[in-house]
Structures are given as structure tokens and as C-alpha cells.
Design a protein around this motif. Structure first.
Motif, PDB file in Angstrom:
ATOM      1  N   ALA A  59       4.790  10.118   1.603  1.00 20.89           N
ATOM      2  CA  ALA A  59       4.696   8.988   0.671  1.00 20.89           C
ATOM      3  C   ALA A  59       6.069   8.374   0.414  1.00 20.89           C
ATOM      4  N   VAL A  96       0.388   9.912  -5.013  1.00 26.32           N
ATOM      5  CA  VAL A  96       0.863  11.233  -4.568  1.00 26.32           C
ATOM      6  C   VAL A  96       1.804  11.845  -5.603  1.00 26.32           C
ATOM      7  N   LYS A 103       0.828  -1.218   0.000  1.00 23.49           N
ATOM      8  CA  LYS A 103       0.000   0.000   0.000  1.00 23.49           C
ATOM      9  C   LYS A 103       0.859   1.265   0.000  1.00 23.49           C
ATOM     10  N   PHE A 116       0.382   4.434  -2.521  1.00 16.81           N
ATOM     11  CA  PHE A 116       0.364   5.815  -2.023  1.00 16.81           C
ATOM     12  C   PHE A 116       1.415   6.661  -2.742  1.00 16.81           C
TER      13      PHE A 116
END
Length: 193
Positions: A118, A70, A62, A66
Motif C-alpha cells: 500500500a 490498509v 485508488k 488502499f
């Protein structure tokens, strides 16, 4: 406002150089943000383990999802802000009003924090994938998926450069904002807010 040859005020020269640096940096951030999204988003590798095919994808972590999202957002934002800078340079208006300066400063801060978060999350996941966690009996994933890990690692390094670029941009927008509250304005208003 026209100045005789050789008598251009230093402030105008500094403003133009800051604006040019901002445009260049925003373009670099846009390009690298797209590169990160493509590198990490297309990273896949298939391995056969005990006659079972396993495929490593960026969606398995994950933190990488992300990072891709981003970086896409930051690249799009940097493109829009870069175009705004170019238009303001072509119009000849280097200074802008306080409300717009506050909006740009706030958005730049949000983007800088998001990309830093991120990149840090993806880097932490990459370290776990590379080294494993023996105390929790997590194996070294990169031992199996070397090509995948290399491509993701390249994306994370580029993401770090994007993060540093956004931090620099947020400092530049702070400079642009707070100089609107500088010396000339104090003299005109008698030193009051």
C-alpha cells in the motif's frame, strides 16, 4: 519459578525485553497507522480552474484509498496484538504454544506485505502527481493542489514508518516462533522434529 536475587537467567531477561519492545512497537504502529488514515483520508483541496471548482480528494487515487484502508486494518491488528502482549506479560507467560506462534507469525507477515504494498503504491502515485509524466502528457497535479499533496505526502512518510515497523514486528514474531524449535527442544526430542 523463583530465582534468588541477582540470579535471574539471561533468557528470562531477554524474553521480557523482547516482549516490551514488541508492545511499544505495536503501540507506535497503531498510533501512526491511525495518523496515516486521518492525514490521507481528510486531505482535500478545492481549486477554481477556468471558473470551474475542482476538488481534490483521496478517493480520486485508488492507491490512496488502499493506503487508508490498509493502515486502518494494520492499526486495529496492532492494537489487538499489543493487548495480547500486555496480557501475556501480566500473566507472566512469555512463551506460548507453536500453533499460536505460527498464527501470529503468519498474520504479521501478511500485515507487513500489505502495508508495504500500500505504501509503495501510494508513493508511486505521489511521484506521478509531483512530477507528472511528460511522455504521456500527464501534468503535475501538485502544482495545482499543493496543500493536498503536502498532507498526503506527510501521510505517506508516516506510512513508510509504519511499514518499517511492521517489518520489524514480523522479524520479532519469526524470532518468537523459531526459538520454540531451538536448542532445548532438540535435546529433549533427541534432535528429531
Amino acid at each position: 519459578m523463583s530465582f534468588p536475587a541477582g540470579n535471574v537467567p539471561v533468557k528470562v531477561v531477554v524474553d521480557r525485553r523482547v516482549k516490551i519492545a514488541e508492545v511499544v512497537l505495536r503501540c507506535v504502529i497503531c498510533g501512526l497507522g491511525i495518523l496515516v488514515s486521518v492525514l490521507v483520508g481528510t486531505a482535500t483541496q478545492v481549486k477554481e480552474i477556468f471558473s470551474i471548482e475542482k476538488k481534490a480528494r483521496f478517493t480520486d487515487m485508488k492507491a490512496l484509498v488502499f493506503l487508508v484502508i490498509v493502515n486502518g486494518i494494520v492499526a486495529g491488528y496492532s492494537l489487538i496484538q499489543g493487548l495480547r502482549c500486555v496480557i501475556s506479560m501480566l500473566r507472566g507467560s512469555l512463551l506460548f504454544n507453536k500453533a499460536l506462534a505460527w498464527a501470529i507469525f503468519s498474520c504479521d507477515q501478511v500485515m507487513a506485505y500489505m502495508i508495504l504494498a500500500a505504501t509503495a503504491a501510494a508513493a508511486q502515485s505521489a511521484v506521478l502527481a509531483e512530477l507528472g509524466q511528460p511522455e504521456m502528457q500527464w501534468i503535475k497535479i501538485c502544482g495545482f493542489y499543493g496543500k493536498f499533496c503536502t498532507q498526503v505526502g506527510e501521510g505517506i512518510v508516516a506510512g513508510l514508518v509504519v511499514s518499517l515497523g511492521m517489518i520489524t514486528i514480523s522479524c520479532m514474531s519469526a524470532f518468537n516462533l523459531f526459538r520454540l524449535y531451538g536448542g532445548d527442544n532438540k535435546r529433549k526430542s533427541g534432535g528429531r522434529w
